[in-house]
Design a protein around this motif. Structure first.
Motif, mmCIF file in Angstrom:
data_model
loop_
_atom_site.group_PDB
_atom_site.id
_atom_site.type_symbol
_atom_site.label_atom_id
_atom_site.label_comp_id
_atom_site.label_asym_id
_atom_site.label_seq_id
_atom_site.Cartn_x
_atom_site.Cartn_y
_atom_site.Cartn_z
ATOM 1 N N LYS A 1 0.825 -1.214 0.000
ATOM 2 C CA LYS A 1 0.000 0.000 0.000
ATOM 3 C C LYS A 1 0.856 1.260 0.000
ATOM 4 C CE LYS A 1 -4.077 -2.047 2.113
ATOM 5 N NZ LYS A 1 -5.013 -1.877 1.027
ATOM 6 N N LEU A 2 1.961 1.259 0.741
ATOM 7 C CA LEU A 2 2.853 2.416 0.737
ATOM 8 C C LEU A 2 3.497 2.615 -0.634
ATOM 9 C CD1 LEU A 2 4.523 2.147 4.245
ATOM 10 C CD2 LEU A 2 3.024 3.977 3.434
ATOM 11 N N THR A 3 3.850 1.520 -1.302
ATOM 12 C CA THR A 3 4.421 1.621 -2.643
ATOM 13 C C THR A 3 3.374 2.157 -3.621
ATOM 14 O OG1 THR A 3 5.895 -0.219 -2.132
ATOM 15 C CG2 THR A 3 5.657 0.353 -4.452
ATOM 16 N N GLN A 4 2.129 1.692 -3.483
ATOM 17 C CA GLN A 4 1.049 2.208 -4.332
ATOM 18 C C GLN A 4 0.793 3.688 -4.048
ATOM 19 O OE1 GLN A 4 -2.044 -0.581 -3.337
ATOM 20 N NE2 GLN A 4 -1.351 -2.084 -4.843
ATOM 21 N N ALA A 5 0.863 4.086 -2.783
ATOM 22 C CA ALA A 5 0.683 5.499 -2.440
ATOM 23 C C ALA A 5 1.813 6.341 -3.021
ATOM 24 C CB ALA A 5 0.607 5.668 -0.925
ATOM 25 N N ALA A 6 3.029 5.825 -2.980
ATOM 26 C CA ALA A 6 4.165 6.544 -3.566
ATOM 27 C C ALA A 6 3.980 6.706 -5.073
ATOM 28 C CB ALA A 6 5.472 5.808 -3.262
ATOM 29 N N ALA A 7 3.337 5.723 -5.700
ATOM 30 C CA ALA A 7 3.107 5.782 -7.152
ATOM 31 C C ALA A 7 2.219 6.961 -7.541
ATOM 32 C CB ALA A 7 2.479 4.477 -7.637
ATOM 33 N N THR A 8 1.316 7.348 -6.669
ATOM 34 C CA THR A 8 0.396 8.448 -6.984
ATOM 35 C C THR A 8 0.868 9.782 -6.415
ATOM 36 O OG1 THR A 8 -0.957 8.002 -5.029
ATOM 37 C CG2 THR A 8 -1.577 6.883 -7.086
ATOM 38 N N SER A 9 2.007 9.786 -5.760
ATOM 39 C CA SER A 9 2.492 11.021 -5.124
ATOM 40 C C SER A 9 3.391 11.811 -6.064
ATOM 41 C CB SER A 9 3.258 10.695 -3.847
ATOM 42 O OG SER A 9 4.567 10.268 -4.162
ATOM 43 N N ARG A 10 3.660 13.021 -5.658
ATOM 44 C CA ARG A 10 4.608 13.865 -6.385
ATOM 45 C C ARG A 10 5.907 14.020 -5.604
ATOM 46 N NH1 ARG A 10 0.500 18.024 -6.653
ATOM 47 N NH2 ARG A 10 -1.177 17.013 -7.749
ATOM 48 N N LEU A 11 6.060 13.233 -4.557
ATOM 49 C CA LEU A 11 7.300 13.283 -3.784
ATOM 50 C C LEU A 11 8.462 12.791 -4.644
ATOM 51 C CD1 LEU A 11 6.169 11.851 -0.335
ATOM 52 C CD2 LEU A 11 6.762 14.203 -0.864
#
Length: 194
Positions: free
Chosen positions: A34-44
């Motif tokens: 889930k954290l990897t998926q969240a990183a995929a949608t982030s602009r960080l």
């Protein structure tokens, strides 16, 4: 690893989860997915790869986030070499389960590579894993002792150890200097990725 030239300014992070990629994922595996998926949608400015055991494949979630499945190292030397080549790409390598093939490979490579080695230490899980293997016979007792010894050795090799509970900090501080131990909040705040 797929190297994306547009991610050249990103902090490159590998999460080595010594667990199978399967439908019956454990809580730790699901959290990292889930954290990897969240990183995929982030602009960080992060480039994240979650490594797990499985049939070799790369599942691209975004140009800067992916799931990568490798056979568990150990059965064939080339599996170790493949993971070692991948580790050259990263700035931070985060291990989750000490004493396991992915974590052992990262710790061994740490001496010759330029990445920071970070470990998420959970004393209760480590003890439970060692106790699970503890049976009345001598072979199981030796295996449990070996697991505990490997966990301590892995912590010593890490640049940083992350803990969530005060009891984890107490256990880690026996092995690692306090300045290399960081406390994490319980749970993951996924909103930081948006």
């Amino acid at each position: 690893v797929v190297r994306n030239p547009s991610c050249s300014g990103h902090v490159k992070i590998a999460v080595l989860l010594d667990a199978p990629a399967s439908a019956q994922n454990c809580g730790t595996s699901l959290m990292w997915e889930k954290l990897t998926q969240a990183a995929a949608t982030s602009r960080l400015p992060v480039d994240v790869t979650l490594y797990r055991y499985g049939k070799p494949q790369t599942i691209a979630l975004a140009p800067h986030a992916r799931l990568l499945h490798l056979p568990p190292p150990g059965s064939r030397w080339r599996d170790y070499q493949q993971l070692e080549r991948h580790l050259d790409y990263y700035d931070i390598v985060h291990t989750v389960m000490s004493g396991r093939p992915f974590a052992n490979t990262a710790a061994r490579c740490r001496t010759t590579r330029r990445f920071a080695l970070v470990h998420h230490f959970d004393a209760a899980a480590s003890d439970q894993e060692a106790a699970h293997e503890s049976a009345p016979d001598i072979a199981a007792a030796i295996l449990a002792w070996r697991r505990r010894h490997q966990a301590k050795r892995h912590l010593r090799r890490c640049d940083e150890v992350m803990v969530m509970l005060p009891s984890d900090q107490d256990a880690a501080s026996i092995v690692v200097p306090a300045e290399r131990i960081s406390s994490l909040r319980t749970g993951a705040d996924k909103s930081i990725f948006h």
